[in-house]
Design a protein around this motif. Structure first.
Motif: not given
Ligand code: THU
Length: 129
Positions: A45-51
């Motif tokens: 599950v990715e996020n716009a805040g990559y980290g």
């Protein structure tokens, strides 16, 4: 591979189709057998805040614990082409906590023990004094 392994791989392929990976375009599905017979799964599950991205194994471990805990006995993860892939370094540490040295991991070169894919691991016993 026996039917148990093939079933786990199918479960990983299925959950990879629900991955949220708009930034990398690299869906991952993970599935594991628990010592009470349950199968637990997770997808990245990715996020716009990559980290902030959650690896597939994070979801799997969360499901394990939320579902009552137990020890992982077999694990496999796949990419969007259904290929078996290696869990990343951080996730090997996650898996170690809940499966230990004997956890069997299906890797691109066959089934290995967790002890082989994370030698000399730092684990719970290191905190005992
Ligand atoms: N990824 C996982 O979900 N598990 C791994 O063990 C390897 C990497 C994900 C994180 C990211 O969303 C994508 O794969 C590319 O690194």
């Amino acid at each position: 591979m026996d039917e148990t392994w093939e079933g786990l791989r199918r479960a990983a392929i299925e959950v990879a189709q629900r991955a949220y990976a708009p930034y990398s375009g690299f869906p991952v599905g993970a599935a594991a057998l628990v010592d009470d017979g349950r199968v637990v799964v997770g997808c990245n599950v990715e996020n716009a805040g990559y980290g902030v991205t959650l690896c597939a194994e994070c979801g799997l471990v969360s499901s394990l614990v939320a579902g009552g805990g137990g020890r992982l006995t077999r694990f496999v993860c796949v990419n969007g082409d259904d290929d078996v892939i290696m869990p990343c370094g951080r996730c090997r540490q996650l898996l170690w906590e809940h499966g230990g040295a004997e956890l069997l991991v299906w890797t691109p070169t066959g089934v290995l023990t967790m002890d082989q894919v994370l030698p000399q691991a730092f684990g719970p016993e290191a905190l005992e004094r």
